[in-house]
Motif scaffolding. Structure first.
Motif, mmCIF file in Angstrom:
data_model
loop_
_atom_site.group_PDB
_atom_site.id
_atom_site.type_symbol
_atom_site.label_atom_id
_atom_site.label_comp_id
_atom_site.label_asym_id
_atom_site.label_seq_id
_atom_site.Cartn_x
_atom_site.Cartn_y
_atom_site.Cartn_z
ATOM 1 N N ARG A 1 0.811 -1.218 0.000
ATOM 2 C CA ARG A 1 0.000 0.000 0.000
ATOM 3 C C ARG A 1 0.840 1.261 0.000
ATOM 4 N N PRO A 60 -0.889 1.147 -4.973
ATOM 5 C CA PRO A 60 -0.726 1.621 -3.600
ATOM 6 C C PRO A 60 -1.598 2.850 -3.342
ATOM 7 N N GLN A 61 -1.722 3.181 -2.060
ATOM 8 C CA GLN A 61 -2.462 4.391 -1.716
ATOM 9 C C GLN A 61 -1.520 5.560 -1.491
#
Lengths: 560, 316
Positions: free
Chosen positions: A368, A448-449
């Motif tokens: 993430r 991913p964030q």
């Protein structure tokens, strides 16, 4: 009237490799009078470094002057012998090389390297060498010259090494100095101090200066004349005010549009306001980190890299961490990535406390959050094809296989606006900007964030910088990514950041919304950083005209 | 620094102990009865002996004790400078070594010096020469140097310089003249490796920006090479010198056999053939000690040659 000091007439330089001839410099003419400053501006590959080598007669063995003439101090050196060239180097023309970190002999003391240059000009074993070395080191603004003379290059910072290189250039008492990208490897405030100093020394001694740079801002601030090069040719040559105000060539206009310093301070698109009660994606609370340093008498045994640092990064927004080398920027990134553990404070990711997680507990979180590194030339495995690099995260987390993997790779290439045919290439076949796009694609592979961007554009040409920044802005808008951007370049920060945090020696100097920190800075340090951005003097001179210029993003979108 | 030195000496002792113990284990635990090997080395047949005699012999060689006890007994002896008795020569091992070691040290020492001068000299000239055909020829020479087998090179040198020209004696170990041919033979492979590595070093260093800085000062090519290129190009060589010493020891076995010199190399060859276990153990210990010592010296020289390497901790 005296002849110009440097007089280049219709110069052509050709490289021969494998039976093919490449024209690195074509029909180039320029002249520099005594005491004048000329700036040569161009991107990598424009032939400006080849031109500099030609001015010193130091072209590589597979390159040669194929036509034209080269006169220095009235002497025609087009086909001069090595012996004639040696008399010119150091004494008539001196070089300040590009990268101070690698341009000094690592196994020789500073004093000896300066003395060597002095001996070259004044003859071997002349009596006052030692005193002259110290005087020169003091002249270029080094503290305690006697100590510096005894040190080795690795014991000095980049800025100090560049000062030593200026001392070496001044030692031969030359009539002109050629500075090849003298500061592009340095912090912005150091950059300004070095350039100011070089300018001042040059003026005091009445010598000419040729600055080679990719930064139009640097050129505009300091030169009497500006020469813009593209693909080996001069596309523009004239006084800076004229070149900046009425650029004749579209390439110059493009360069101007891309130079962050000339951009109107367009704030990044307003970020979606965080919903009430939501948690930041990444939060550091009161982080401190100290490193043990070898005990030296009279100095602290700990180096405080970070002290009581708190920050939050929100989805869809960019937090910029600004500071010079040694300010703790990289340590902050390493802590956020879980590569280091803080001495104090907590690290939270999406509300979860990750401070004390073990390596294997942390691993799922790595899907993430991803890192994009500073130097795209070193961040890709040279033996991996683009495909292998891009899909590596998917493979190591066992997400996809076979045809799905190939599809994912194509989709990623689309996202970073590279043709899918590049998947079979090796990094060395790509330009710097293309490599950085591959590195971004690799970071995006796991969807991913949070992206941690460590100086993502500082190794790239100005115009390419603009393109990469535009890509990053677009990706953020599309995917709602959170960015933590580490940079020393406030012009880059201004074009991307929603919040800005200014670090100095591990301490937070200022933290707030980008418009406020960059618009009405509280601290003197932030103002100093802002003042060091090149191009401002010229901008002040040309006032309104420059303000009418379009913002880089808009200009680029039109250019595409 | 002194802490670093103590640590390194400790490490060196550990390596020595390891080499000794592993050799001991291999020699004593390999299939075959150590007693019969030792007896046949001393010129007796175990089958022809009565059980009483065998028990006596066992006690004499210390084989009646347990494996660990034997090992500790041997180690205790080594710590007191007693390397035991040679089985075939019927003399203390230390006395045999003291007799043979100087010859080998002279051979290995002069070979190391020769190989360094030859290898560095060749690479230096190859880097300086600009005439392409000669440069290429010099650059290919090292490959020839280590592809020619040592024994063949030795025979060739004997044929040319001893039999045809008569400049040096073909065999023997008296005086300086007898040292020349073996030392050259032993030096050639090492010199070739040094030349190859240093040529690579020069090729890399010539591309470094500080070389451009040096040229821009107005220095000549020779000055740049001597003052700025050599020391930086030679750094990888140091590690290599440490490793090559090991090869010099095994090379000495061959060379001393070819030139019929009375050195440790030939001693170990004979000892292995006759399975003279205490002697083999002693030679292994001595050559391991030489190897460890040279590498310790190399490690200590590093910071002298390259100021960037300091034996202190660094901030990441």
């Amino acid at each position: 009237m005296n002849p110009p000091l440097i007089d280049v007439r219709n110069l052509n330089v050709t490289y021969r490799a494998g039976g093919q001839a490449t024209h690195a410099v074509r029909e180039l003419s320029l002249s520099v009078a005594q005491g004048q400053t000329l700036a040569i501006v161009g991107e990598s590959g424009s032939g400006k470094t080849t031109l500099a080598s030609a001015l010193f007669g130091l072209l590589p063995s597979n390159a040669q002057v194929s036509a034209g003439e080269l006169l220095i101090a009235g002497q025609n050196l087009t086909h001069a012998s090595e012996r004639t060239w040696r008399a010119v180097r150091g004494r008539t023309l001196a070089l300040v090389p590009q990268d101070p970190m690698v341009s000094l002999n690592p196994t020789q003391r500073i004093g000896r390297q300066v003395a060597e240059s002095l001996a070259q000009a004044h003859g071997r074993r002349y009596p006052g060498v030692h005193a002259d070395v110290l005087e020169l080191l003091a002249e270029v603004g080094l503290d305690s010259p006697a100590l510096r003379a005894r040190q080795y290059p690795h014991e000095l910072s980049g800025g100090m090494r560049q000062r030593v290189l200026i001392a070496i250039a001044l030692a031969g008492n030359p009539r002109a100095i050629v500075a090849d990208e003298p500061t592009s490897a340095l912090d912005v405030t150091v950059q300004r101090r070095i350039l100011d100093h070089l300018e001042q020394r040059v003026q005091a001694r009445g010598i000419s200066l040729v600055i080679i740079t990719h930064d139009l801002g640097v050129a505009a601030d300091r030169a009497d004349r500006v020469l813009v090069m593209k693909a080996g040719e001069a596309v523009e040559y004239g006084a800076p005010a004229q070149v900046l105000a009425t650029p004749a060539h579209p390439y110059t206009r493009q360069l101007l549009a891309a130079a962050p310093a000339f951009a109107e301070t367009a704030p990044p698109p307003v970020a979606p306001t965080a919903a009430a009660g939501s948690v930041p994606l990444l939060a550091l609370d009161g982080i401190s980190k100290a490193y043990r340093v070898p005990a030296v008498q009279g100095s602290a045994s700990h180096f405080q890299a970070l002290q009581a640092l708190s920050l939050q990064a929100w989805a869809g927004q960019t937090l910029a961490i600004v500071g010079e080398s040694g300010s703790g920027k990289s340590t902050a990134l390493r802590l956020a990535l879980g590569l280091e553990k803080p001495d104090q404070g907590r690290v939270r990711f999406a509300g979860q406390d990750v401070t004390d997680l073990s390596w294997s507990q942390f691993r799922p979180l790595r899907e993430r959050m991803q890192l994009v590194q500073q130097n795209p030339f070193a961040a890709l495995d040279p033996r991996f094809t683009v495909f292998q690099s891009v899909v590596e995260p998917l493979v190591s987390f066992k997400r996809l296989k076979g045809a799905a993997l190939a599809q994912a790779a194509q989709r990623l290439m689309e996202q970073v606006q590279l043709p899918a045919s590049y998947l079979d290439r090796l990094p060395r076949e790509l330009s710097g900007g293309q490599r950085q796009r591959v590195a971004i694609a690799r970071a995006l592979a796991l969807q991913p964030q949070l992206l941690l961007l460590d100086e993502p554009v500082s190794a790239l040409d100005v115009s390419v910088q603009g393109q990469i920044l535009a890509l990053l802005a677009q990706l953020q808008a599309e995917l709602g990514l959170a960015y933590v951007l580490v940079s020393h370049d406030l012009a880059v920060v201004r074009s991307l950041a929603h919040q800005v945090l200014v670090l100095r020696q591990g301490q937070v100097v200022e933290y707030g919304a980008a418009g406020q920190v960059l618009g009405q800075p509280h601290s003197a340090y932030t103002r100093e950083l802002l003042g060091a951005i090149p191009g401002q003097r010229a901008a002040a001179r040309n006032g309104e005209q420059l303000l009418e210029r379009p913002a880089p993003m808009a200009a680029l979108r039109r250019a595409q | 620094m002194s802490r670093y030195l103590l640590g390194r000496i400790g490490q060196a002792l550990l390596v020595l102990w390891g080499a000794y113990s592993i050799t001991y284990l291999i020699l004593y635990l390999l299939p075959g009865d150590p007693l019969s090997i030792m007896l046949s080395a001393a010129g007796m047949e175990i089958d022809a002996m009565s059980p009483a005699d065998i028990a006596k012999a066992k006690a004499y060689y210390g084989l009646d004790r347990g494996l660990l006890e034997q090992y500790l007994h041997l180690l205790w002896g080594v710590l007191h400078g007693d390397l035991g008795q040679s089985l075939t020569l019927a003399r203390p091992v230390t006395a045999v070594l003291a007799e043979r070691l100087p010859t080998t040290l002279a051979l290995a020492g002069s070979a190391i010096v020769l190989s360094l001068f030859g290898g560095v000299g060749l690479a230096y000239v190859a880097a300086y020469v600009r005439w392409q055909p000669l440069k290429v020829a010099l650059a290919r020479l090292p490959a020839l140097g280590f592809s020619v087998p040592v024994f063949w090179m030795g025979l060739l040198l004997i044929q040319v310089f001893a039999f045809t020209l008569g400049w040096f004696p073909a065999t023997g170990s008296d005086g300086i003249e007898s040292l020349v041919l073996p030392a050259v033979t032993l030096a050639i492979p090492s010199a070739a490796v040094y030349a190859q590595v240093l040529q690579r070093g020069f090729a890399g260093v010539w591309r470094e920006p500080y070389i451009v800085t040096a040229f821009a000062k107005g220095l000549s090519r020779g000055q740049v090479q001597a003052r700025h290129a050599l020391r930086n190009a030679a750094l990888p060589l140091l590690t290599l010198v440490g490793l090559q010493v090991g090869n010099t020891v095994s090379g000495a076995v061959l060379v001393e056999t070819i030139f019929a010199r009375n050195g440790v190399g030939r001693l170990v060859q004979e000892a292995v053939l006759r399975q003279d276990i205490p002697l083999v153990l002693a030679v292994v210990a001595v050559s391991a000690a030489a190897f460890v010592l040279v590498n310790l010296v190399v490690d200590l020289l590093y910071p002298v040659l390259d100021p960037r390497i300091a034996h202190t901790a660094k901030v990441p």
